[in-house]
Design an enzyme around this catalytic site. Structure first.
Site, PDB file in Angstrom:
ATOM      1  N   GLY B 463      72.644 -45.817  50.800  1.00  0.00           N
ATOM      2  CA  GLY B 463      72.608 -46.676  49.615  1.00  0.00           C
ATOM      3  C   GLY B 463      73.104 -45.916  48.406  1.00  0.00           C
ATOM      4  O   GLY B 463      73.163 -46.426  47.291  1.00  0.00           O
ATOM      5  N   ALA B 506      76.277 -36.219  47.585  1.00  0.00           N
ATOM      6  CA  ALA B 506      77.548 -36.588  46.965  1.00  0.00           C
ATOM      7  C   ALA B 506      78.366 -35.345  46.636  1.00  0.00           C
ATOM      8  O   ALA B 506      79.552 -35.252  46.975  1.00  0.00           O
ATOM      9  CB  ALA B 506      77.290 -37.394  45.693  1.00  0.00           C
ATOM     10  N   LYS B 632      79.575 -46.515  38.205  1.00  0.00           N
ATOM     11  CA  LYS B 632      78.853 -47.730  38.606  1.00  0.00           C
ATOM     12  C   LYS B 632      77.735 -47.388  39.584  1.00  0.00           C
ATOM     13  O   LYS B 632      76.578 -47.745  39.375  1.00  0.00           O
ATOM     14  CB  LYS B 632      79.831 -48.741  39.230  1.00  0.00           C
ATOM     15  CG  LYS B 632      79.186 -50.074  39.556  1.00  0.00           C
ATOM     16  CD  LYS B 632      80.200 -51.098  40.073  1.00  0.00           C
ATOM     17  CE  LYS B 632      80.726 -51.975  38.946  1.00  0.00           C
ATOM     18  NZ  LYS B 632      81.487 -53.149  39.446  1.00  0.00           N
ATOM     19  N   VAL B 702      72.600 -37.150  41.401  1.00  0.00           N
ATOM     20  CA  VAL B 702      71.984 -38.122  40.489  1.00  0.00           C
ATOM     21  C   VAL B 702      70.829 -38.894  41.135  1.00  0.00           C
ATOM     22  O   VAL B 702      70.071 -39.545  40.436  1.00  0.00           O
ATOM     23  CB  VAL B 702      73.008 -39.160  39.962  1.00  0.00           C
ATOM     24  CG1 VAL B 702      74.126 -38.466  39.208  1.00  0.00           C
ATOM     25  CG2 VAL B 702      73.573 -40.018  41.076  1.00  0.00           C
ATOM     26  N   GLY B 703      70.680 -38.819  42.454  1.00  0.00           N
ATOM     27  CA  GLY B 703      69.767 -39.733  43.159  1.00  0.00           C
ATOM     28  C   GLY B 703      68.316 -39.605  42.776  1.00  0.00           C
ATOM     29  O   GLY B 703      67.566 -40.560  42.880  1.00  0.00           O
ATOM     30  N   GLU B 704      67.905 -38.432  42.352  1.00  0.00           N
ATOM     31  CA  GLU B 704      66.488 -38.245  42.043  1.00  0.00           C
ATOM     32  C   GLU B 704      66.231 -37.983  40.563  1.00  0.00           C
ATOM     33  O   GLU B 704      65.101 -38.110  40.096  1.00  0.00           O
ATOM     34  CB  GLU B 704      65.927 -37.096  42.895  1.00  0.00           C
ATOM     35  CG  GLU B 704      65.846 -37.507  44.353  1.00  0.00           C
ATOM     36  CD  GLU B 704      65.846 -36.314  45.312  1.00  0.00           C
ATOM     37  OE1 GLU B 704      64.815 -36.082  45.939  1.00  0.00           O
ATOM     38  OE2 GLU B 704      66.869 -35.633  45.428  1.00  0.00           O
TER      39      GLU B 704
END
Lengths: 327, 745, 188
Positions: B463, B506, B632, B702-704
């Site tokens: 995701g 990423a 985005k 950036v996910g966390e």
């Protein structure tokens, strides 16, 4: 989920005669029964699908009341113009419950018969006198944040989770029941539900084989109606405490009042004590505080739910103030 | 294309229901269905299992218990990371925690398996379990290291002396509850035996870990295990490793020689995948009247499963957050007979910053100083514990930019002073910081003879947007339009990655892909420039430009050739190159610099003056994450993290019944996570940036980061609204109600 | 129905006779022979292999299984397939395909209204059903005056009405943006 057989009768008489069979149960929306069957809490051996019985209509009654068919789904009742304009407290209660999807499926009759959301009722490994009479109440001494503060017993401190039934209690609704002999009786909603006592597995006065066919709403009481639901999450959660109030004032004095609480007891809780403390008194905060005190006079906390007593008082005060201001 | 707000390339599959998750494969025909039966006690021993009724039930093919489970590998602590170790199940009659699997029932249909699971009759002797957490437990011990291999304790200067001498002190204890990752896709696995091999469709964040772990557990060669996980319905740490559903499905499929699938029920997720440990955190801050910190201590005690140690790195980011000469951090573990602690999104930072950033707000209040100003005054010039420079620290920029955008100047300076109707309104803020990690990752990039670019790695997209950002990186790297790039992920046999986790996915996979592109460009140029029939023949490759599917040398006046043509002439089977990123421990930048991401959170809340219901009114985060690959998808992840943090501050809490060791509220009606109505306007702004120390793309995770500090901003806003400081998270109605003024007219 | 089940309910999982049911799914008539215990959700996923409809909790607590039945959104996990004889079921696959997306599906892609994608089919079916409810004038908990049949579709209304669909990735602001765009364009 244990195996069961399934039938879908086309008329109520067939349905009530079918349910006399051992292990038989009605299913309507299924949103509570299937939930419980999947967890092996309910285990009917025969399901009688009543969802298509011709009981979805909402009809005008000659006295100015309404009759809601037991199979009318929650969202249809909430959206009905007559309910919205004459019984807004019922509309408000309905749309504060569950989710749009569930309200599209849950029936009026099924909503009345919702089982408790007590986590120990839901855990088949835990003792629960409601699920398994005689096995004890794990909520007492356990995690009991959502539990009852009024009318509970040593056998059970569960609450009734419905919002709809709380509004109907304030509206003095009557439940219409059909039995296998074809006779119809009506029970006022406050008499329909039982307190837990020593038999928390008996939740209503419904007799074996009886079918809820409808709910009668008497002509709306005078005054402004309000439903207020308090919960942690902004939506999609059962009430910690809710209040259905109807208040009528004349020249600054309260002439009529109805008060019912949700989330505080084994049944939707009509507070005649609060009503008595309101009627004939000035429509002001001091009166509401007296009513709140009266309503919670016999309240007992279980630890985690102690705060509900004060929360119920405060919610009642604000709801009454709002209702009285615009009545 | 890098840096462009490209729509997700897997979007059309996902929004049309065509993206296939682990439980949804039919290529091996009709699978059998397995249901797990869990222990109904928290501690003790199975004395007897009556399987006859279940075995006789309609459709049942097998009941697997500890009495007939095949021999499994043992968990090998010499394997560096937990998620690569064997995870044996049904290992014996002993019960270690409530819900531990005691059997798998396999039947022809799901309905039959579920019904038969209810027929299993297990007798136990109940043991004395330790289920209640206490911060001052006598059994608390010091772990050797904490999660991610970080040191357990640190000390700089003389904390006690520094703390004692200060003019203003905060000394408070904060508690955080058990929390679960709760991805929307339940942990699921479908295993298909294929000859001697097993094809394992599993919802997994790290393919290599799943393959190694399943192989070790089933005592098979890893190459015989084929992991397939192209789509993962959320993981948030809980799918870094495999769980009982995967091992049991694999064991059953192997015994039965038929495909078997098993999914955890939502209730079982509260028992079988681990949770964020509950914590008690003492935070001590000391400062002069000028707001400059002189001493910081962050001492954490949390629960651990006695056999499967997990020490969340709760105090670790405090080591890099603010300057102060005297410092202490520590982690202690209290063994409880509960499921294992595990990585839950932003392990360490999520609970740690909730406490520390609340404490800094308390300090600002004690100083009578704006909380942003306090933070700015304590901005370090070097990492205060490691004594190395920061690679690219922009915390102050985030604070200032956020304050301006949010309208921080409208914050009521005095708590409980702003009222709008029935709402007590407050503003709060917090800093955000999170370490950036790098792990070994390989990506192969191919050019096909038709001019298509293909990216291949066993990296996953949970995701996070991996399909999309790899498309962008390779489109740029080879000069191809995005629709000429195909990305293959989530399958063993592809080049090995460190998967998705720790917000490293990423940067790892895109940096490796960029390297692969560079190597592939070289190969293409060598082939073309050395080809006498190529228009590029003899030209200097240094002047090459890749674009529009062609390579051009010497500008507009020069020559060009289509990539497909070059490939078709020289390597009709396709040309490929591999790019690799190494482990951070082997990259000097990660020891020479303190590499983090940063941010500032701002929240406005309303607290109902009558009922203490707390509702978020708006939220803003400003972040510095190096270079943004796709604004985005990055914004979406940051917003998602912020909402997660807000939920942790106000709603999320798994409650243990200290009599049984069971999580009482183990479903999504009772374990509250935010719903639409909880979430007002939430905006995330990302500052332009490039961290040249992180990797060749300058990109970080950036996910966390969005979670880090988000809850504290909300908690501080609640204080500003009410004047009430709740240190026992989540902040719920009963904790505020006693402090509210009477219901007024 | 509130009486506990004392008799019946054999504790043996005996043979369950199959029940025939005919559904109309995504404009196709589908005849099934099902164990009566089969939920509509499992009938779609495991029998018709329409796995776009997701199982997130199986208890009506997450909304991932939302489908449209006779035009109305429901949780397909809390209803039995056999109860839907003759019903018109629209799943996410019926709304649109990757190369021919429904406007709501397109809006979700454009607004990045999802991350992991698992709750997404339910969100989209729910959004389509929800807008129909708004057009019909149904009130919600966010409706200030339930007596008024004119619903102004504010963001607050969208959020309240979509609250039966949990997204753990918390794509909520983007989902609301997608729905708002469609509602204003009037395309769904």
């Amino acid at each position: 989920m244990r195996p069961f057989t399934y039938e879908r009768p086309t008329d109520a008489r067939t349905a009530v005669s079918a349910v006399s069979r051992s292990g038989a149960k009605f299913i309507s929306g299924g949103t509570n029964l299937l939930d419980l069957m999947k967890l092996d809490i309910e285990h009917p051996s025969h399901l009688i699908d009543i969802s298509r019985l011709p009981m979805r209509d909402i009809e005008e009654l000659p006295d100015g009341g309404l009759r809601i068919g037991a199979q009318a789904v929650n969202s249809d009742v909430a959206a009905d113009d007559r309910v919205r304009t004459r019984y807004p407290v019922l509309s408000q209660a309905l749309v504060s419950g569950a989710s749009g999807q569930l309200r599209n499926k849950a029936s009026t009759g099924g909503n009345l018969l919702q089982r408790t959301r007590c986590p120990y009722f839901y855990d088949t490994a835990a003792g629960c006198n409601k699920r398994d009479p005689g096995s004890g109440c794990s909520a007492i001494g356990g995690f009991n944040r959502i539990h009852a503060v009024l009318g509970a017993s040593d056998a059970c401190i569960a609450t009734h989770p419905s919002d709809m039934a709380v509004a109907m209690t304030a509206l003095e609704a009557e439940i219409e029941l059909l039995d296998a002999e074809g006779s119809v009786r009506r029970v006022v909603i406050t008499d329909f539900y039982r307190l837990p006592g020593d038999t928390p597995h008996l939740e209503t006065v419904l007799r074996p084989g009886e079918l809820i066919t409808g709910v009668i709403l008497p002509p709306p009481p005078p005054g402004r109606q309000l439903y207020r639901k308090v919960r942690d999450r902004a939506s999609y959660e059962f009430a910690l405490v809710s209040v259905a109030a109807v208040v009528s004032t004349e020249r600054g004095m309260i002439s009529e009042a109805r008060v019912a609480f949700g989330g505080v007891a084994h049944k939707p809780w009509r507070s005649f004590e609060a009503e008595a403390a309101l009627i004939g008194r000035p429509a002001e905060m001091a009166t509401y505080r007296d009513a709140a005190r009266a309503a919670m006079r016999d309240a007992v906390g279980q630890g985690h739910n102690d705060f509900k007593i004060e929360l119920a008082r405060r919610t009642l005060c604000r709801t009454l103030a709002q209702a009285a201001r615009s009545s | 294309m890098i840096g462009q707000p490209v729509n997700r390339v897997d979007g059309p599959l996902k929004v049309s229901g065509r993206a296939t998750y682990a439980y949804e494969y039919w290529d091996a025909g009709q699978p059998l269905y397995g249901c797990i039966v869990g222990a109904t006690i928290g501690k003790g021993r199975i004395t007897r299992i009556h399987t006859e009724n279940a075995e006789r039930a309609q459709g049942v093919r097998m009941v697997m218990t500890h009495q007939n489970v095949p021999v499994q590998g043992v968990r090998d602590e010499s394997v560096q990371f937990e998620y690569w170790r064997a995870q044996p199940v049904l290992t014996g009659p002993d019960i270690h925690y409530h819900g531990e699997p005691v059997a798998l029932v396999v039947a022809a249909t799901f309905e039959q398996a579920r019904a038969a699971a209810d027929l299993l009759d297990v007798e136990y002797t109940v043991g004395r379990g330790r289920f209640a957490f206490a911060a001052d437990d006598d059994e608390a011990y010091i772990p050797k290291v904490v999660n991610a291999g970080l040191p357990t304790d640190t000390a700089v200067g003389d904390f006690e002396a520094g703390f004692r001498a200060a003019a203003v002190r905060v000394d408070q204890r904060y508690t955080t509850p058990y929390e679960f990752s709760m991805p929307m896709e339940p942990h699921a696995c479908l295993v298909e035996p294929r000859g001697e091999d097993l094809v394992v469709h599993v919802s997994s964040q790290i393919v290599d870990a799943a393959q190694t772990s399943v192989a070790a557990t089933l005592r098979m060669a890893p190459e015989r295990i084929h992991i397939v996980t192209p789509f993962v319905g959320g993981g948030f740490g809980s799918k870094l490793g495999v769980h009982a559903e995967t091992i049991l499905a694999a064991l059953a499929a192997r015994v039965l020689g038929q495909p078997v699938k098993v999914a955890l029920t939502r209730q079982q997720i509260f028992q079988l995948v681990g949770m964020r440990p509950t914590s008690s955190q003492r935070v001590r801050l000391a400062a002069g009247r000028d707001g400059k910190l002189t001493a910081i201590a962050h001492d954490v005690t949390m629960h651990t499963n006695p056999d499967l140690e997990f020490a969340e790195q709760t105090a670790a980011t405090t080591r890099s957050l603010y300057a102060a000469p005297h410092r202490l951090t520590s982690h202690r573990l209290t063994p409880l007979d509960l499921p294992r602690g595990a990585d839950v999104r932003a392990p360490g930072e999520a609970p740690g910053l909730l406490a520390v950033e609340s404490a800094v707000d308390e300090l600002a209040h004690a100083l009578g100083m704006d909380p942003i100003e306090v933070r700015i005054r304590n901005e370090p010039t070097v990492d205060p514990e490691r004594d190395v420079p920061y690679s690219d620290r922009h915390l102050v920029d985030c604070l200032r930019d956020g304050a301006r955008r949010f309208g921080w100047e409208h914050r009521p300076a005095t708590p409980a002073s702003l009222r709008e109707g029935r709402w007590l309104v407050g503003y709060g803020m917090s800093a955000a910081i999170r370490g950036h990690f790098q792990g070994p990752t390989a990506v192969q990039v191919r050019l096909e003879a038709d001019g298509t670019g293909v990216v291949r790695t066993d990296m996953t997209d949970i995701g996070t947007g991996t399909y999309t950002i790899l498309t962008q990186v390779v489109a740029d790297g080879l000069g191809l339009p995005a629709d000429r790039v195909r990305v293959e992920l989530g399958r063993s046999g592809l080049p090995t990655s460190w998967g998705s986790g720790g917000s490293w996915g990423a940067a790892n996979s895109c940096a490796a892909a960029a390297r692969a592109c560079a190597a592939l460009r070289e190969k293409v140029l060598v082939a073309a420039c050395g080809d006498a029939d190529s228009p590029l023949h003899g030209r200097d490759p240094a002047g090459a430009h890749f674009g529009d599917g062609s390579v051009r040398i010497d500008g507009a006046e020069g020559a060009s050739q289509a990539l497909g043509e070059i490939v078709a002439r020289h390597h009709p089977e396709g040309m490929e190159a591999q790019g690799e990123i190494r482990f951070m421990g082997d990259d000097p930048n990660y020891s020479d610099y303190s590499i983090h991401t940063y941010g500032a959170h701002f929240a406005e809340v309303g607290v109902d003056a009558d009922t203490a219901e707390i509702r978020l009114r708006r939220m803003l985060g400003v972040f510095s994450v190096g270079r943004v690959l796709n604004p985005k998808t990055a914004r979406s992840q940051l917003i998602g993290g912020m909402i997660w943090g807000a939920g942790a501050a106000l709603e999320e809490e798994a409650v243990v019944d200290s009599r049984s060791g069971a999580f009482v509220n183990r479903d999504l009606a009772q374990y509250l996570v935010p719903v639409h109505a909880d979430v007002p306007d939430v905006e995330a702004v990302i500052l332009d940036g490039y961290d040249d120390k992180a990797n060749l793309l300058g990109a970080k995770g950036v996910g966390e980061l969005g979670i880090c500090g988000a809850g504290a901003a909300v908690a501080n806003a609640v204080f500003n609204a009410t004047g009430l400081r709740v240190r026992d998270f989540p902040i719920t109605i009963e904790k505020l109600l006693p402090g509210l003024p009477d219901v007024d007219a | 129905m509130s009486e506990p089940d004392t008799g019946g309910g054999e504790r043996q999982a005996g043979a369950a006779p199959l029940s025939a049911v005919e559904l109309r799914v995504n404009d196709q008539v589908r005849r099934l022979e099902l164990d009566p215990r089969t939920s509509l959700l499992d009938a779609l996923r495991e029998h018709l292999r329409l796995s776009g409809t997701k199982k997130g909790c199986d208890h009506g607590q997450c909304g991932a299984c939302t489908v449209l039945v006779n035009g109305r959104r429901i949780n397909s996990c809390l209803t039995l397939a056999v109860m839907h004889e003759g019903d018109e079921v629209v799943t996410i696959e019926g709304l649109g395909a990757p190369d021919d997306l429904h406007p709501m599906q397109r809006a979700f892609v454009e607004c990045d209204g999802f991350q992991c994608g698992y709750c997404t089919p339910g969100q989209i079916c729910s959004a389509v059903g929800m807008l129909a409810e708004v057009r019909a004038g149904s009130p919600s908990h966010a409706t200030a005056e339930v007596a008024s049949s004119r619903i102004s579709l504010t963001d607050e209304e969208i959020r309240e009405r979509m609250s039966g669909n949990i997204c753990r990735c918390a794509a909520y602001p983007n989902i609301v943006a997608a729905i708002r765009g469609i509602a204003e364009g009037g395309a769904a």
